[in-house]
Design an enzyme around this catalytic site. Sequence first.
Site, short mmCIF file in Angstrom:
data_model
loop_
_atom_site.label_atom_id
_atom_site.label_comp_id
_atom_site.label_asym_id
_atom_site.label_seq_id
_atom_site.Cartn_x
_atom_site.Cartn_y
_atom_site.Cartn_z
N LYS A 1 0.84 -1.20 0.00
CA LYS A 1 0.00 0.00 0.00
C LYS A 1 0.88 1.25 0.00
O LYS A 1 2.09 1.16 0.26
CB LYS A 1 -0.91 -0.03 1.23
N MET B 1 13.84 23.37 5.20
CA MET B 1 12.99 22.82 4.14
C MET B 1 13.80 22.05 3.10
O MET B 1 13.42 20.96 2.68
CB MET B 1 12.21 23.95 3.46
N ARG C 1 -10.68 -0.74 14.29
CA ARG C 1 -10.63 0.24 13.19
C ARG C 1 -11.58 -0.25 12.11
O ARG C 1 -12.66 0.28 11.92
CB ARG C 1 -9.21 0.35 12.61
N TYR D 1 18.75 27.94 11.32
CA TYR D 1 17.60 28.70 11.85
C TYR D 1 17.54 28.66 13.36
O TYR D 1 17.83 27.63 13.98
CB TYR D 1 16.29 28.09 11.33
C1 PLP Z 1 -0.37 -2.45 6.56
C2 PLP Z 1 -0.99 -3.76 6.86
C3 PLP Z 1 -0.21 -4.93 6.90
C4 PLP Z 1 1.30 -4.92 6.79
O1 PLP Z 1 1.81 -4.45 8.02
P1 PLP Z 1 3.39 -4.39 8.33
O2 PLP Z 1 3.46 -4.03 9.76
O3 PLP Z 1 3.93 -3.33 7.43
O4 PLP Z 1 3.95 -5.72 8.03
C5 PLP Z 1 -0.87 -6.13 7.07
N1 PLP Z 1 -2.20 -6.19 7.22
C6 PLP Z 1 -2.98 -5.08 7.22
C7 PLP Z 1 -4.44 -5.21 7.41
C8 PLP Z 1 -2.39 -3.82 7.05
O5 PLP Z 1 -3.14 -2.72 7.08
#
Ligand code: PLP
Length: 391
Positions: free
Chosen positions: A55, A328, A153, A275
Amino acid sequence: MMQHGPESALDRRMHRVTVPVDARAVLTINLAALRANWATINRKSGSAECAGVIKADAYGLGLDEIATALRDEGCKTFFVATLAEARRLRSIDPSIVIYVLDGLLPGAAAHYAGFDLRPCLGSLDEIREWAEFCSTKGQRLRAAIHLDTGINRLGLPAAEVDSLAATPDLLGQFRCSLIMSHLACADEPLHPKNRQQRAAFELLRAKLPPAPASLANSAGTFLGPDFQYDLVRPGIALFGGRAFVGEANPMQWVVELKARILQVRDVVEGDSVGYGASFTCDRPTQVATIACGYADGFLRAISRVDRSAGAVGFIGPHAVPVIGRVSMDLITLDVTGVPPSLARRGAWVEVLGSRTTIDDLTDRAGTIGYELLTRLGRRVHRVYVDGAAPI
Ligand SMILES: *Cc1c(COP(=O)(O)O)cnc(C)c1O
């Protein structure tokens, strides 16, 4: 489209993979290490299938390149967060299995079906909508059922699982190809919530018709065979991130970030850098300013004010501490004592890699490797290699 200038003669002479002369910060992504990490987790998870969670543009590292490398290593099932990510992934490969973690967006069922995507259905509402769509189409399309076992969630809570179990007609209208849930505390192996969630998962899935099961993210996979079920869902560990706290990270590092020195200057004792004049040199100091800042996704929180312990970059074998505030576009480093042939305009400084890992940096900044990786900006030039870095 960004136009890259010609490659420098030096880069061409020195390296197989070159970077354009206008690159100021370069993220090298080692696909050989990525594939090795997938293979390691695949071995560790025994007979369970090892999927890949890619993702958010594969944790910021590039969906196309990462998906292709994992597929070539044997990964057949992928998870993304969004419908848009899933469609892009489908354009890379027509035959891989793709799950969408967002679940089913209202009214969007046809978009999933049209690209052979499987929503992770996380509520009775979503299940009803998918079932209805399937019955209208006259096709029993595949989807995952996402159960909530305590993270609160997404996913069906226990009461909805009971309703679903009491509605076999609904379940008959589509094919449940996976029953999944997600762990809240897998990165803490001894946390009691891990066992509690596993027990809840057992209880809830027993109420539904049998289907392949999945509970483990990266850290969950390392909790052992009890948590691996039929399919494991690693994300961060594939990219070399630390999956759990308190033990050595068994994964190979995948990413290295280097930025170019724009200027080197001498600062007298008592003068400040950056800064807010937050860092004052307590001795004559050579300062290198490099071309990477928070607009590139680097962490402003690693700024070093007087006396705080700072993050460290590397020029060759030489450790060069961050001094002053991350701004930045720029970071300032103390390069006192580094030979001028190395600490010079145009040289590359490693700010992230095998010696200062994503987790070293984010521990210091009070965040996690996931956030750093997914925030690395588009100004950072990405290079994909099968082994050594080009610079
Ligand atoms: C993001 C996610 C994962 C992978 O998690 P990692 O900690 O990056 O291995 C697996 N299952 C779900 C439902 C997720 O949202």
